[in-house]
Design a protein around this motif. Structure first.
Motif, PDB file in Angstrom:
ATOM      1  N   ASP A  76      -9.326   0.191 -14.718  1.00 52.88           N
ATOM      2  CA  ASP A  76      -7.945  -0.006 -15.151  1.00 52.88           C
ATOM      3  C   ASP A  76      -7.344  -1.224 -14.456  1.00 52.88           C
ATOM      4  OD1 ASP A  76      -5.451   0.205 -16.176  1.00 52.88           O
ATOM      5  OD2 ASP A  76      -4.973   2.164 -15.296  1.00 52.88           O
ATOM      6  N   HIS A  77      -7.134  -2.297 -15.198  1.00 48.73           N
ATOM      7  CA  HIS A  77      -6.535  -3.503 -14.622  1.00 48.73           C
ATOM      8  C   HIS A  77      -5.087  -3.281 -14.193  1.00 48.73           C
ATOM      9  CE1 HIS A  77      -9.573  -6.320 -16.851  1.00 48.73           C
ATOM     10  NE2 HIS A  77     -10.119  -5.557 -15.918  1.00 48.73           N
ATOM     11  N   LEU A  78      -4.501  -2.189 -14.685  1.00 49.65           N
ATOM     12  CA  LEU A  78      -3.139  -1.877 -14.246  1.00 49.65           C
ATOM     13  C   LEU A  78      -3.111  -1.633 -12.742  1.00 49.65           C
ATOM     14  CD1 LEU A  78      -0.262  -1.423 -15.396  1.00 49.65           C
ATOM     15  CD2 LEU A  78      -0.785   1.034 -15.379  1.00 49.65           C
ATOM     16  N   GLY A  79      -4.203  -1.090 -12.192  1.00 43.43           N
ATOM     17  CA  GLY A  79      -4.288  -0.901 -10.748  1.00 43.43           C
ATOM     18  C   GLY A  79      -4.270  -2.225 -10.009  1.00 43.43           C
ATOM     19  N   ASP A  80      -4.977  -3.227 -10.537  1.00 35.70           N
ATOM     20  CA  ASP A  80      -4.958  -4.556  -9.927  1.00 35.70           C
ATOM     21  C   ASP A  80      -3.542  -5.132  -9.952  1.00 35.70           C
ATOM     22  OD1 ASP A  80      -7.696  -4.203  -9.813  1.00 35.70           O
ATOM     23  OD2 ASP A  80      -8.081  -5.381 -11.619  1.00 35.70           O
ATOM     24  N   THR A  81      -2.887  -4.991 -11.112  1.00 35.47           N
ATOM     25  CA  THR A  81      -1.529  -5.508 -11.265  1.00 35.47           C
ATOM     26  C   THR A  81      -0.565  -4.820 -10.302  1.00 35.47           C
ATOM     27  OG1 THR A  81      -1.982  -5.917 -13.603  1.00 35.47           O
ATOM     28  CG2 THR A  81       0.325  -5.904 -12.926  1.00 35.47           C
ATOM     29  N   ALA A  82      -0.676  -3.483 -10.223  1.00 33.52           N
ATOM     30  CA  ALA A  82       0.212  -2.727  -9.339  1.00 33.52           C
ATOM     31  C   ALA A  82      -0.039  -3.079  -7.876  1.00 33.52           C
ATOM     32  CB  ALA A  82       0.009  -1.227  -9.559  1.00 33.52           C
ATOM     33  N   GLY A  83      -1.313  -3.248  -7.498  1.00 29.08           N
ATOM     34  CA  GLY A  83      -1.628  -3.626  -6.122  1.00 29.08           C
ATOM     35  C   GLY A  83      -1.026  -4.967  -5.751  1.00 29.08           C
ATOM     36  N   ASP A  84      -1.098  -5.932  -6.682  1.00 28.56           N
ATOM     37  CA  ASP A  84      -0.524  -7.258  -6.417  1.00 28.56           C
ATOM     38  C   ASP A  84       0.999  -7.189  -6.304  1.00 28.56           C
ATOM     39  OD1 ASP A  84      -3.047  -8.350  -6.470  1.00 28.56           O
ATOM     40  OD2 ASP A  84      -2.932  -9.024  -8.554  1.00 28.56           O
ATOM     41  N   ARG A  85       1.644  -6.406  -7.166  1.00 29.61           N
ATOM     42  CA  ARG A  85       3.106  -6.292  -7.126  1.00 29.61           C
ATOM     43  C   ARG A  85       3.554  -5.578  -5.849  1.00 29.61           C
ATOM     44  NH1 ARG A  85       5.575  -5.474 -13.220  1.00 29.61           N
ATOM     45  NH2 ARG A  85       4.314  -7.079 -14.221  1.00 29.61           N
ATOM     46  N   PHE A  86       2.797  -4.563  -5.455  1.00 28.58           N
ATOM     47  CA  PHE A  86       3.127  -3.844  -4.223  1.00 28.58           C
ATOM     48  C   PHE A  86       3.099  -4.805  -3.033  1.00 28.58           C
ATOM     49  CE2 PHE A  86       2.076  -1.386  -0.467  1.00 28.58           C
ATOM     50  CZ  PHE A  86       2.891  -0.269  -0.576  1.00 28.58           C
ATOM     51  N   LYS A  87       2.044  -5.621  -2.934  1.00 29.09           N
ATOM     52  CA  LYS A  87       1.936  -6.581  -1.832  1.00 29.09           C
ATOM     53  C   LYS A  87       3.035  -7.630  -1.893  1.00 29.09           C
ATOM     54  CE  LYS A  87      -3.027  -6.292  -0.828  1.00 29.09           C
ATOM     55  NZ  LYS A  87      -4.301  -7.047  -0.778  1.00 29.09           N
ATOM     56  N   ALA A  88       3.394  -8.045  -3.107  1.00 27.29           N
ATOM     57  CA  ALA A  88       4.438  -9.061  -3.250  1.00 27.29           C
ATOM     58  C   ALA A  88       5.782  -8.541  -2.738  1.00 27.29           C
ATOM     59  CB  ALA A  88       4.552  -9.489  -4.718  1.00 27.29           C
ATOM     60  N   ILE A  89       6.070  -7.272  -2.995  1.00 23.43           N
ATOM     61  CA  ILE A  89       7.334  -6.683  -2.544  1.00 23.43           C
ATOM     62  C   ILE A  89       7.312  -6.418  -1.042  1.00 23.43           C
ATOM     63  CG2 ILE A  89       8.826  -4.638  -2.703  1.00 23.43           C
ATOM     64  CD1 ILE A  89       7.968  -4.437  -5.661  1.00 23.43           C
ATOM     65  N   GLY A  91       5.255  -7.745   1.272  1.00 20.33           N
ATOM     66  CA  GLY A  91       5.034  -8.942   2.072  1.00 20.33           C
ATOM     67  C   GLY A  91       3.829  -8.795   2.991  1.00 20.33           C
ATOM     68  N   SER A  92       3.622  -9.772   3.835  1.00 22.77           N
ATOM     69  CA  SER A  92       2.453  -9.795   4.720  1.00 22.77           C
ATOM     70  C   SER A  92       2.891  -9.960   6.169  1.00 22.77           C
ATOM     71  CB  SER A  92       1.507 -10.927   4.331  1.00 22.77           C
ATOM     72  OG  SER A  92       2.164 -12.177   4.433  1.00 22.77           O
ATOM     73  N   SER A  93       1.930  -9.764   7.057  1.00 28.66           N
ATOM     74  CA  SER A  93       2.194  -9.885   8.488  1.00 28.66           C
ATOM     75  C   SER A  93       0.881 -10.098   9.205  1.00 28.66           C
ATOM     76  CB  SER A  93       2.889  -8.616   9.012  1.00 28.66           C
ATOM     77  OG  SER A  93       2.955  -8.625  10.421  1.00 28.66           O
ATOM     78  N   ASP A  94       0.940 -10.696  10.374  1.00 30.83           N
ATOM     79  CA  ASP A  94      -0.259 -10.849  11.203  1.00 30.83           C
ATOM     80  C   ASP A  94      -0.530  -9.595  12.031  1.00 30.83           C
ATOM     81  OD1 ASP A  94      -0.651 -13.427  10.305  1.00 30.83           O
ATOM     82  OD2 ASP A  94       0.550 -14.327  11.909  1.00 30.83           O
ATOM     83  N   ASP A  95       0.393  -8.650  11.992  1.00 27.94           N
ATOM     84  CA  ASP A  95       0.249  -7.424  12.767  1.00 27.94           C
ATOM     85  C   ASP A  95      -0.790  -6.514  12.109  1.00 27.94           C
ATOM     86  OD1 ASP A  95       1.079  -5.476  14.822  1.00 27.94           O
ATOM     87  OD2 ASP A  95       1.788  -4.346  13.090  1.00 27.94           O
ATOM     88  N   ARG A  96      -1.832  -6.163  12.857  1.00 31.85           N
ATOM     89  CA  ARG A  96      -2.934  -5.370  12.314  1.00 31.85           C
ATOM     90  C   ARG A  96      -2.456  -3.989  11.871  1.00 31.85           C
ATOM     91  NH1 ARG A  96      -6.887  -1.809  14.302  1.00 31.85           N
ATOM     92  NH2 ARG A  96      -8.880  -1.926  13.171  1.00 31.85           N
ATOM     93  N   GLU A  97      -1.584  -3.362  12.652  1.00 24.20           N
ATOM     94  CA  GLU A  97      -1.080  -2.035  12.310  1.00 24.20           C
ATOM     95  C   GLU A  97      -0.311  -2.072  10.991  1.00 24.20           C
ATOM     96  OE1 GLU A  97      -0.302   2.009  12.468  1.00 24.20           O
ATOM     97  OE2 GLU A  97      -1.734   0.785  13.602  1.00 24.20           O
ATOM     98  N   PHE A  98       0.466  -3.137  10.768  1.00 24.36           N
ATOM     99  CA  PHE A  98       1.212  -3.281   9.511  1.00 24.36           C
ATOM    100  C   PHE A  98       0.244  -3.354   8.329  1.00 24.36           C
ATOM    101  CE2 PHE A  98       2.863  -5.936   6.125  1.00 24.36           C
ATOM    102  CZ  PHE A  98       4.101  -5.374   5.868  1.00 24.36           C
ATOM    103  N   ILE A  99      -0.799  -4.148   8.486  1.00 20.65           N
ATOM    104  CA  ILE A  99      -1.764  -4.311   7.392  1.00 20.65           C
ATOM    105  C   ILE A  99      -2.448  -2.990   7.071  1.00 20.65           C
ATOM    106  CG2 ILE A  99      -3.918  -5.445   6.717  1.00 20.65           C
ATOM    107  CD1 ILE A  99      -3.009  -7.861   8.388  1.00 20.65           C
ATOM    108  N   ILE A 100      -2.831  -2.237   8.121  1.00 22.07           N
ATOM    109  CA  ILE A 100      -3.479  -0.940   7.912  1.00 22.07           C
ATOM    110  C   ILE A 100      -2.552   0.005   7.165  1.00 22.07           C
ATOM    111  CG2 ILE A 100      -4.345   1.127   9.090  1.00 22.07           C
ATOM    112  CD1 ILE A 100      -5.457  -0.718  11.266  1.00 22.07           C
TER     113      ILE A 100
END
Length: 493
Positions: A76-89, A91-100
């Protein structure tokens, strides 16, 4: 081992050696076969969950006289789309705990957003699903905008709009395609809304999950794992990249024609390279490692052309040829060590446990470079060697391939899980090389055997992650084994 002996050894499965495949080739009166890994891995009695056809009903003859036996992985490509939108909202961080925590939340969200599990379906159902989305075009309204590659019809929905016939490409019922989309559209909108709500909750500090601490225990008692552990103990040189299953797959697949197009273009003949020109090119390639290390019987892993056939004239009318190394990925979701030491950190649907360096010609290598030039959103690792082979629509000696770039780009976007698995594998390789460099430095600095370095860093690891010393020692033993494996692979790259 003869085909008859091999057919008994792997009697539940299929391959160019199986009587079922040979019977189909006799039935279609051809000696050319294109049989992919998924087909080889499925049992002889497998049937497509969409069209309900069995393998003998799915196999068909292409216009170039090749028996095509292919099964594809549909997700289901909808999962790929949802994963990308989730990350976009989020955001990112260099903190390992945040990424986990972000990955835990994202993976949990996907359980409720993806509309169906990854499913193996026949190549005709997979092609029909793409054709159905082409028929719809991009779907846009005031609430929701979705490109056709950003969602997928489920196996049951595919079944509703195809007209399956034995040994032929499916026809589509256009009205059923549109009615199917009208039924699923509200559900897709609702699922994407759920994705965005969970993302905003995460941004607000909610939906965190405590990561397990202490010693990780193996609680499964699996006969296959126990038997394979005994095999590895009895045969210490038995590489996972050259495992029994991998060897069966290599023996099973066939690529007598790598054309994917049902109507391959005719390529005009070109003059062959002369012995004198080939001798000059051979001398000019003296500094090419792989050119020198292969003999005249070698063939490109993708297009199957010989060393001489891949030579072609440049625009300046000079003969040239190059050979490149690509990694053929070995996927194994049941490999115990990869699951135990890596899976909890990587958060990927697929796990690459090994790779086999494979030599390909410059024209096959060119496919990945060209699709990146055409679509800069394509990842460099998005195409496997099998994908490159499938994208070639016509081959001739001394000429560039004809490439179905539309198919190649589409497949590259579909391979979201493979890209993630490759990135995780590269990160694992870097970690292994880092650990091996530390071990060698310790041995050199203290003039001690590897066991002393292993014990020191095992203790350090155990204290760092709060596990028992035996767990740390087991981890370092595995890292050393992985280091030796990567070193062996590097020698051939």
């Amino acid at each position: 081992m003869s085909d008859e002996d091999f057919a008994y050894f792997a009697r539940m499965h299929d391959g160019r050696w199986s009587e079922q495949t040979k019977a189909m080739m006799r039935r279609f009166k051809t000696d050319k076969l294109n049989l992919n890994r998924a087909w080889a891995g499925a049992t002889q009695h497998w049937s497509c969950p969409c069209c309900k056809r069995t393998k003998p009903e799915i196999a068909r003859l292409t216009s170039s006289g090749v028996l095509l036996c292919a099964i594809e992985s549909h997700h289901d490509h909808l999962g790929d789309t949802a994963g990308d939108r989730f990350k976009a909202i989020v955001g990112s961080s260099d903190d390992r705990e945040f990424i986990i925590q972000r990955e835990h939340a994202k993976n949990g969200m996907l359980q409720f957003v993806e509309r169906f599990q990854r499913t193996m379906i026949c190549i005709d159902c997979n092609v029909a699903e793409t054709a159905a989305k082409d028929l719809l075009g991009n779907v846009t309204d005031d609430i929701f905008a979705l490109r056709k590659r950003e969602f997928s019809f489920s196996p049951l929905e595919i079944a509703s709009f195809i007209k399956p016939v034995a040994n032929k490409v499916h026809e589509l019922n256009a009205d059923f395609v549109r009615s199917s989309w009208n039924r699923v559209r509200p559900d897709i909108i609702d699922r994407m809304d759920f994705c965005e709500r969970i993302a905003r909750r995460f941004v607000n500090g909610k939906n965190r999950r405590e990561v397990a601490v202490g010693t990780r225990e193996r609680i499964e008692m699996d006969d296959n794992l126990i038997v394979m552990e005994q095999v590895r103990n009895a045969l210490p040189d038995f590489s996972r990249g050259e495992s029994i299953a991998t060897r069966v797959l290599i023996r099973s697949v066939a690529r007598d024609a790598v054309r994917r197009s049902f109507r391959p273009k005719a390529k005009a003949a070109t003059r062959p390279i002369t012995d004198a020109d080939y001798a000059r090119l051979d001398a000019a390639n003296a500094d090419q490692k792989h050119w020198l290390n292969i003999n005249e019987d070698w063939r490109c892993t993708c297009c199957r052309r010989t060393k001489r056939e891949l030579c072609r004239l440049s625009n300046k009318r000079v003969w040239h040829a190059q050979i490149h190394v690509l990694r053929n990925w070995i996927f194994d979701e049941t490999e115990p060590n990869a699951r135990y030491w890596r899976a909890s950190q990587e958060n990927t649907n697929l796990i690459i446990v090994d790779h086999i360096p494979s030599l390909v010609c410059q024209d096959c290598r060119h496919v990945s470079s060209e699709i990146q030039r055409m679509d800069d959103s394509v990842d460099q690792n998005a195409l496997t060697i099998d994908d490159i082979a499938e994208s070639i629509s016509a081959i001739a000696p001394h000429q560039l391939h004809d490439i179905d770039y539309r198919f190649a780009i589409q497949r590259a976007h579909e391979n979201h899980d493979i890209v993630a698995a490759v990135e995780a594998y590269h990160a694992h390789e870097q970690e292994v090389r880092f650990q091996m460099a530390r071990i060698r430095s310790f041995m050199k600095r203290h003039r001690c055997p590897i066991e002393d370095a292993r014990n020191t860093y095992a203790y350090e690891y155990a204290k760092a992650v709060d596990v028992e010393i035996k767990e740390g020692q087991a981890f370092m033993d595995w890292m050393i084994a992985e280091g030796n494996r990567f070193e062996k692979r590097r020698e051939s790259e």
